[in-house]
Motif scaffolding. Structure first.
Motif, short mmCIF file in Angstrom:
data_model
loop_
_atom_site.label_atom_id
_atom_site.label_comp_id
_atom_site.label_asym_id
_atom_site.label_seq_id
_atom_site.Cartn_x
_atom_site.Cartn_y
_atom_site.Cartn_z
N LEU A 132 0.88 -1.17 0.00
CA LEU A 132 0.00 0.00 0.00
C LEU A 132 0.91 1.21 0.00
CD1 LEU A 132 -2.59 -1.10 2.73
CD2 LEU A 132 -2.82 -1.30 0.25
N VAL A 133 0.76 2.06 -1.01
CA VAL A 133 1.65 3.20 -1.14
C VAL A 133 0.84 4.49 -1.19
CG1 VAL A 133 3.44 4.29 -2.53
CG2 VAL A 133 3.31 1.79 -2.40
N GLU A 134 1.04 5.31 -0.16
CA GLU A 134 0.33 6.59 -0.06
C GLU A 134 1.10 7.68 -0.78
OE1 GLU A 134 -0.04 4.57 4.09
OE2 GLU A 134 1.51 4.91 2.58
N SER A 135 0.36 8.67 -1.25
CA SER A 135 0.97 9.86 -1.85
C SER A 135 0.04 11.03 -1.66
CB SER A 135 1.26 9.63 -3.34
OG SER A 135 0.06 9.38 -4.04
N GLY A 136 0.57 12.23 -1.86
CA GLY A 136 -0.26 13.42 -1.84
C GLY A 136 -0.14 14.28 -0.61
N GLY A 137 0.63 13.84 0.37
CA GLY A 137 0.78 14.65 1.56
C GLY A 137 1.57 15.91 1.29
N GLY A 138 1.57 16.81 2.27
CA GLY A 138 2.30 18.06 2.11
C GLY A 138 1.90 19.06 3.16
N LEU A 139 2.30 20.29 2.92
CA LEU A 139 1.99 21.39 3.81
C LEU A 139 0.89 22.24 3.19
CD1 LEU A 139 4.50 23.53 5.80
CD2 LEU A 139 2.68 24.65 4.52
N VAL A 140 -0.12 22.54 3.96
CA VAL A 140 -1.24 23.34 3.46
C VAL A 140 -1.71 24.26 4.59
CG1 VAL A 140 -2.94 21.56 4.08
CG2 VAL A 140 -3.49 23.24 2.31
N GLN A 141 -2.10 25.45 4.23
CA GLN A 141 -2.56 26.41 5.22
C GLN A 141 -3.94 26.02 5.77
OE1 GLN A 141 -0.55 28.88 6.41
NE2 GLN A 141 0.93 27.86 5.07
N ALA A 142 -4.20 26.44 6.97
CA ALA A 142 -5.50 26.17 7.59
C ALA A 142 -6.62 26.69 6.69
CB ALA A 142 -5.57 26.83 8.96
N GLY A 143 -7.64 25.87 6.56
CA GLY A 143 -8.74 26.20 5.67
C GLY A 143 -8.58 25.68 4.26
N GLY A 144 -7.40 25.19 3.96
CA GLY A 144 -7.12 24.68 2.62
C GLY A 144 -7.53 23.23 2.44
N SER A 145 -7.18 22.70 1.28
CA SER A 145 -7.56 21.34 0.91
C SER A 145 -6.34 20.55 0.45
CB SER A 145 -8.59 21.35 -0.22
OG SER A 145 -9.78 21.99 0.18
N TRP A 200 -0.86 -2.39 5.99
CA TRP A 200 -0.67 -0.96 6.23
C TRP A 200 0.36 -0.39 5.26
CZ3 TRP A 200 -3.40 1.66 9.99
CH2 TRP A 200 -4.13 0.88 10.89
N GLY A 201 0.15 0.87 4.88
CA GLY A 201 1.14 1.59 4.12
C GLY A 201 2.17 2.23 5.04
N GLN A 202 3.10 2.95 4.43
CA GLN A 202 4.18 3.57 5.19
C GLN A 202 3.82 4.96 5.69
OE1 GLN A 202 7.18 2.04 6.10
NE2 GLN A 202 5.92 0.32 5.45
N GLY A 203 2.79 5.54 5.13
CA GLY A 203 2.32 6.83 5.61
C GLY A 203 2.80 8.00 4.79
N THR A 204 2.04 9.08 4.85
CA THR A 204 2.40 10.33 4.19
C THR A 204 2.08 11.48 5.14
OG1 THR A 204 2.15 11.64 2.16
CG2 THR A 204 0.16 10.57 3.00
N GLN A 205 2.99 12.43 5.21
CA GLN A 205 2.86 13.52 6.19
C GLN A 205 1.94 14.61 5.68
OE1 GLN A 205 4.45 13.98 9.39
NE2 GLN A 205 2.99 15.68 9.49
N VAL A 206 1.03 15.03 6.53
CA VAL A 206 0.18 16.20 6.27
C VAL A 206 0.44 17.20 7.38
CG1 VAL A 206 -2.18 17.05 6.14
CG2 VAL A 206 -1.59 14.88 5.05
N THR A 207 0.77 18.42 7.00
CA THR A 207 1.08 19.46 7.97
C THR A 207 0.21 20.67 7.70
OG1 THR A 207 3.35 18.70 8.17
CG2 THR A 207 2.86 20.91 8.99
N VAL A 208 -0.50 21.10 8.75
CA VAL A 208 -1.34 22.29 8.67
C VAL A 208 -0.85 23.24 9.76
CG1 VAL A 208 -3.69 23.19 8.59
CG2 VAL A 208 -3.25 20.81 7.97
#
Length: 122
Positions: free
Chosen positions: A4-17, A112-120
């Protein structure tokens, strides 16, 4: 071998998508319930959302109305569309596969996948 390979994480401002994806291989994808979990620093891994093989869905209360889980059985993919993001959504997000119809607990998931970081940022 199941992957299972996740992608798409990143840094996004509050209120964003942000939209996460998870690509599965090595399993009969259409027979598995799939889900997303997240783990913030210093906290336990928590359930976010689940989707059955027939696309029934279930959400944790903190994300209900803001996040949407979806799947494409032909592509062996699941997705998590995250809107109105908050600083408390900051975490590593994990994709998981379970043999239950609509698995909701950690114990119901077997891969389980390895995970992707999401930062707000706050």
């Amino acid at each position: 071998q199941v992957q299972l390979v996740e992608s798409g994480g990143g840094l996004v401002q509050a209120g964003g998508s942000l939209s996460l994806s998870c690509e599965a291989s090595g399993l009969t994808f259409s027979t598995f319930g799939m889900g997303w979990f997240r783990q913030a620093p210093g906290k336990e891994r928590e359930f976010v959302a689940a989707i059955s093989w027939s696309s029934s869905t279930y959400y944790a209360d903190p994300v209900k109305g803001r996040f949407t889980i979806a799947r494409d059985n032909a592509k062996k993919m699941i997705y998590l569309q995250m809107n109105s993001l908050k600083p408390e959504d900051t975490a590593v997000y994990y994709c998981a596969a379970g043999r239950s119809y609509l698995p909701r607990t950690h114990q119901e998931y077997v891969y389980w996948g390895q995970g992707t970081q999401v930062t707000v940022p706050s």
